[in-house]
Design a protein around this motif. Structure first.
Motif, PDB file in Angstrom:
ATOM      1  N   MET A   1      27.559  51.493  99.427  1.00 15.72           N
ATOM      2  CA  MET A   1      26.212  51.980  99.699  1.00 15.72           C
ATOM      3  C   MET A   1      25.882  51.936 101.194  1.00 15.72           C
ATOM      4  O   MET A   1      25.316  52.858 101.749  1.00 15.72           O
ATOM      5  CB  MET A   1      25.192  51.162  98.913  1.00 15.72           C
ATOM      6  CG  MET A   1      23.747  51.539  99.186  1.00 15.72           C
ATOM      7  SD  MET A   1      23.324  53.227  98.763  1.00 15.72           S
ATOM      8  CE  MET A   1      23.178  53.070  96.981  1.00 15.72           C
TER       9      MET A   1
ATOM     10  N   ALA B   1      27.180  49.019  96.298  1.00 17.44           N
ATOM     11  CA  ALA B   1      25.993  49.382  95.526  1.00 17.44           C
ATOM     12  C   ALA B   1      25.619  48.241  94.586  1.00 17.44           C
ATOM     13  O   ALA B   1      26.460  47.707  93.865  1.00 17.44           O
ATOM     14  CB  ALA B   1      26.254  50.651  94.730  1.00 17.44           C
TER      15      ALA B   1
ATOM     16  N   GLY C   1      24.786  55.454 101.724  1.00 15.87           N
ATOM     17  CA  GLY C   1      25.151  56.463 100.732  1.00 15.87           C
ATOM     18  C   GLY C   1      26.104  57.499 101.284  1.00 15.87           C
ATOM     19  O   GLY C   1      26.084  58.659 100.853  1.00 15.87           O
TER      20      GLY C   1
ATOM     21  N   GLY D   1      16.754  52.818  97.274  1.00 17.11           N
ATOM     22  CA  GLY D   1      17.923  52.183  96.695  1.00 17.11           C
ATOM     23  C   GLY D   1      18.403  51.006  97.520  1.00 17.11           C
ATOM     24  O   GLY D   1      19.219  50.216  97.062  1.00 17.11           O
TER      25      GLY D   1
ATOM     26  N   SER E   1      18.621  47.558  90.219  1.00 12.65           N
ATOM     27  CA  SER E   1      19.958  47.843  90.768  1.00 12.65           C
ATOM     28  C   SER E   1      19.895  48.103  92.272  1.00 12.65           C
ATOM     29  O   SER E   1      20.490  49.054  92.794  1.00 12.65           O
ATOM     30  CB  SER E   1      20.588  49.047  90.054  1.00 12.65           C
ATOM     31  OG  SER E   1      20.748  48.788  88.679  1.00 12.65           O
TER      32      SER E   1
ATOM     33  N   THR F   1      20.452  47.569  96.299  1.00 11.35           N
ATOM     34  CA  THR F   1      21.382  47.069  97.297  1.00 11.35           C
ATOM     35  C   THR F   1      20.549  46.376  98.366  1.00 11.35           C
ATOM     36  O   THR F   1      19.644  46.980  98.942  1.00 11.35           O
ATOM     37  CB  THR F   1      22.188  48.226  97.920  1.00 11.35           C
ATOM     38  OG1 THR F   1      22.897  48.906  96.875  1.00 11.35           O
ATOM     39  CG2 THR F   1      23.170  47.709  98.964  1.00 11.35           C
TER      40      THR F   1
END
Length: 255
Positions: A1, A26, A61, A155, A186, A188
């Motif tokens: 990630m 991730a 990403g 994220g 979830s 990171t």
């Protein structure tokens, strides 16, 4: 990630972060651990370009963060810090909804997201939505700060010693809340701390920084069992010593 490659920061010829490279998978929580001046906060701020690197690349990403403007990048990366920085003239709900408002979300969507996040950080929405930051305890303010960092559904979450100013019991409650939240979403996470026990409790892996460089990167167990050098061993000795004292006190009480 997150991929950090050759990250470097210089100020007037002084190297603060020196050719630093690491990856964060991730859903992983990576702790940046070290004493004052080791470069951990500067590293964190270069990930979302609150500080521009002198050299090196950060990818999130798979995308080079230099391809985005600073504000665009930061709207997609949650960020929380010790001082919280809630806007005193705004209610709790308005504070949490700042970034979604900037992104043009509808009022109904913002309200729904605010209530969802307040519930997630265990603040009853009906009781806290309209409160002013000044009416909150330190722990409640920190919970609102985490909710605000998560508002735009990032994220990636960057946290700079978010619990450092709190009393031990409140700090423990928020550490447990973070563990639950990041697993539920979830996330990171890159988490900066100088507290060895906090690093061991929270981190999937720990990056020990020294003089702007990477002294060791590994799981908590690897750092405890196989420190790379005397400096890392000394860091890990502190929680070992504290655990030994507690065990001794419990043994005396049982005896």
């Amino acid at each position: 990630m997150i991929e950090v490659e050759g990250l470097t920061k210089r100020y007037d010829g002084r190297v603060v972060v020196d050719d630093l490279s690491f990856e964060v998978g991730a859903g992983e929580l990576l702790v940046l651990l070290g004493g004052s001046g080791c470069g951990k906060t500067t590293t964190l701020k270069m990930i979302n370009r609150l500080i521009e690197p002198s050299a090196g690349v950060v990818r999130i990403g798979g995308r080079d963060t230099r391809e985005l403007s600073g504000p665009e990048l930061r709207r997609g990366v949650g960020y929380g810090f010790q001082q919280v920085g809630l806007f005193p003239h705004m209610s709790v709900a308005e504070n949490v909804g700042v970034t979604p408002s900037l992104l043009g979300w509808s009022p109904d969507r913002i309200r729904s997201r605010v209530d969802q996040l307040l519930a997630l950080v265990q603040l009853e929405p009906a009781a806290f939505r309209d409160r002013a930051p000044s009416a909150l305890s330190g722990g409640e303010q920190q919970r609102v700060g985490i909710a605000r960092a998560l508002a735009a559904e990032p994220g990636v979450l960057l946290l700079d010693e978010p619990f450092g100013a709190l009393d031990p019991l409140t700090r423990d409650h928020l550490q447990q809340a973070l563990i639950r939240i990041r697993r539920e979403l979830s996330l990171t996470v890159v988490f900066v701390t100088h507290d060895m026990v906090e690093a061991l409790l929270l981190g999937d892996r720990i990056a020990v920084l020294r003089d702007g460089g990477l002294a060791q990167l590994g799981t908590p167990g690897e750092l405890l069992q196989s420190p790379a050098d005397e400096g890392v061993a000394e860091l890990m000795a502190t929680p070992r010593r504290h655990a030994g004292i507690v065990d001794s006190l419990l043994a005396d009480a049982d005896g």
